[in-house]
Design an enzyme around this catalytic site. Structure first.
Site, PDB file in Angstrom:
ATOM      1  NE  ARG A 136      12.896  -0.050  -3.659  1.00 52.35           N
ATOM      2  CZ  ARG A 136      13.356   1.037  -3.032  1.00 52.35           C
ATOM      3  NH1 ARG A 136      12.525   1.790  -2.333  1.00 52.35           N
ATOM      4  NH2 ARG A 136      14.627   1.370  -3.113  1.00 52.35           N
ATOM      5  CG  ASP A 137       3.574  -1.992   0.596  1.00 51.22           C
ATOM      6  OD1 ASP A 137       3.267  -2.119   1.792  1.00 51.22           O
ATOM      7  OD2 ASP A 137       2.790  -2.257  -0.355  1.00 51.22           O
ATOM      8  CB  ILE A 138       3.639  -5.621  -3.448  1.00 44.72           C
ATOM      9  CG1 ILE A 138       3.732  -6.250  -4.825  1.00 44.72           C
ATOM     10  CG2 ILE A 138       2.219  -5.650  -2.908  1.00 44.72           C
ATOM     11  CD1 ILE A 138       3.504  -7.766  -4.811  1.00 44.72           C
ATOM     12  CG  ASN A 173      -1.684  -0.196   9.756  1.00 42.68           C
ATOM     13  OD1 ASN A 173      -1.995   0.876  10.269  1.00 42.68           O
ATOM     14  ND2 ASN A 173      -1.370  -0.303   8.474  1.00 42.68           N
ATOM     15  CD  GLU A 193      -4.490  -5.019   3.368  1.00 40.03           C
ATOM     16  OE1 GLU A 193      -3.450  -5.271   2.742  1.00 40.03           O
ATOM     17  OE2 GLU A 193      -5.369  -4.234   2.964  1.00 40.03           O
ATOM     18  CB  VAL A 194       0.682  -8.932   6.241  1.00 40.73           C
ATOM     19  CG1 VAL A 194       1.721 -10.043   6.409  1.00 40.73           C
ATOM     20  CG2 VAL A 194       0.287  -8.780   4.772  1.00 40.73           C
ATOM     21  CG  HIS A 232       4.034  -5.112   8.324  1.00 40.44           C
ATOM     22  ND1 HIS A 232       3.180  -6.129   8.686  1.00 40.44           N
ATOM     23  CD2 HIS A 232       3.258  -4.154   7.755  1.00 40.44           C
ATOM     24  CE1 HIS A 232       1.946  -5.810   8.346  1.00 40.44           C
ATOM     25  NE2 HIS A 232       1.961  -4.600   7.796  1.00 40.44           N
ATOM     26  CG  HIS A 286       3.327   0.295   6.605  1.00 37.61           C
ATOM     27  ND1 HIS A 286       2.879  -0.086   5.361  1.00 37.61           N
ATOM     28  CD2 HIS A 286       2.622  -0.446   7.495  1.00 37.61           C
ATOM     29  CE1 HIS A 286       1.943  -1.008   5.485  1.00 37.61           C
ATOM     30  NE2 HIS A 286       1.752  -1.245   6.773  1.00 37.61           N
TER      31      HIS A 286
HETATM   32  P1  5GP Z   1      -0.870  -3.842   6.688  1.00 40.28           P
HETATM   33  O1  5GP Z   1      -2.184  -3.407   6.097  1.00 40.28           O
HETATM   34  O2  5GP Z   1      -0.915  -5.260   7.200  1.00 40.28           O
HETATM   35  O3  5GP Z   1      -0.308  -2.872   7.693  1.00 40.28           O
HETATM   36  O4  5GP Z   1       0.160  -3.791   5.488  1.00 40.28           O
HETATM   37  C1  5GP Z   1       0.449  -4.875   4.662  1.00 40.28           C
HETATM   38  C2  5GP Z   1       1.235  -4.342   3.479  1.00 40.28           C
HETATM   39  O5  5GP Z   1       1.819  -5.442   2.808  1.00 40.28           O
HETATM   40  C3  5GP Z   1       0.375  -3.589   2.468  1.00 40.28           C
HETATM   41  O6  5GP Z   1       0.849  -2.241   2.340  1.00 40.28           O
HETATM   42  C4  5GP Z   1       0.562  -4.384   1.178  1.00 40.28           C
HETATM   43  O7  5GP Z   1       0.647  -3.570   0.020  1.00 40.28           O
HETATM   44  C5  5GP Z   1       1.850  -5.151   1.431  1.00 40.28           C
HETATM   45  N1  5GP Z   1       1.937  -6.428   0.747  1.00 40.28           N
HETATM   46  C6  5GP Z   1       0.957  -7.363   0.642  1.00 40.28           C
HETATM   47  N2  5GP Z   1       1.408  -8.434  -0.038  1.00 40.28           N
HETATM   48  C7  5GP Z   1       2.709  -8.162  -0.354  1.00 40.28           C
HETATM   49  C8  5GP Z   1       3.712  -8.899  -1.051  1.00 40.28           C
HETATM   50  O8  5GP Z   1       3.526 -10.029  -1.516  1.00 40.28           O
HETATM   51  N3  5GP Z   1       4.937  -8.308  -1.182  1.00 40.28           N
HETATM   52  C9  5GP Z   1       5.196  -7.064  -0.678  1.00 40.28           C
HETATM   53  N4  5GP Z   1       6.429  -6.562  -0.867  1.00 40.28           N
HETATM   54  N5  5GP Z   1       4.273  -6.345  -0.010  1.00 40.28           N
HETATM   55  C10 5GP Z   1       3.044  -6.893   0.151  1.00 40.28           C
END
Ligand code: 5GP
Ligand code: ZN
Length: 132
Positions: free
Chosen positions: A45-47, A103, A111-112, A116, A118
């Site tokens: 699950r997303d945090i 993304n 961001e990561v 991944h 979503h």
């Molecule tokens: P992006 O913006 O890279 O597509 O999405 C990164 C997602 O990772 C964001 O929706 C953010 O809420 C989620 N996220 C960031 N840090 C963590 C974490 O430590 N644990 C979990 N489960 N999700 C995270």
């Protein structure tokens, strides 16, 4: 070396992986609410959920984004998509529908930098993008 990928110097790959939040989740160093797992994928699950259901589906191997994953290992890319569908089915999203988002890069707000998907759903999601 990433499975099936272009060889990169060990130290460079090692640094990328040890710095990577999602690699650390795969390694069990950071806790996550895991909802689905296969030999090659993990879903948790997303945090900061942006919908009633918001799950991130990743390959366990480190690839920075979906383009790099697909170039390095098309089979693994398919396994991520299959896992995303399984997550949606198990969460009861398949009937009403849901959204799967990758993304890629700064304009998309990635961001990561561990690829991944979503998987979001559980309520009407509105338009995909805001009108310009
Ligand atoms: P992006 O913006 O890279 O597509 O999405 C990164 C997602 O990772 C964001 O929706 C953010 O809420 C989620 N996220 C960031 N840090 C963590 C974490 O430590 N644990 C979990 N489960 N999700 C995270
Ligand atoms: Zn990683």
């Amino acid at each position: 070396m990433p499975a099936g990928g272009t060889p990169v110097p060990w130290t460079e790959y090692h640094r990328e992986v040890t710095d990577c939040l999602f690699c650390r989740i795969v390694a069990g160093e950071i806790p996550a609410d895991v909802v689905h797992e296969t030999d090659t994928t993990l879903a948790f699950r997303d945090i900061m959920p942006k919908a009633p259901v918001h799950v991130l589906v990743i390959p366990k191997a480190h690839h920075p984004d979906v383009a790099a994953l697909t170039a390095a290992d098309r089979g693994l890319a398919g396994e991520v998509l299959a896992a995303a569908a399984a997550v949606a089915e198990a969460a009861g999203l398949a009937t009403d529908g849901y959204r799967t988002i990758f993304n890629t890069g700064p304009y998309a707000g990635q961001e990561v930098f561990h690829v991944h998907a979503h998987v979001v759903g559980g309520a009407p999601l509105g338009p995909m993008l805001m009108p310009r």
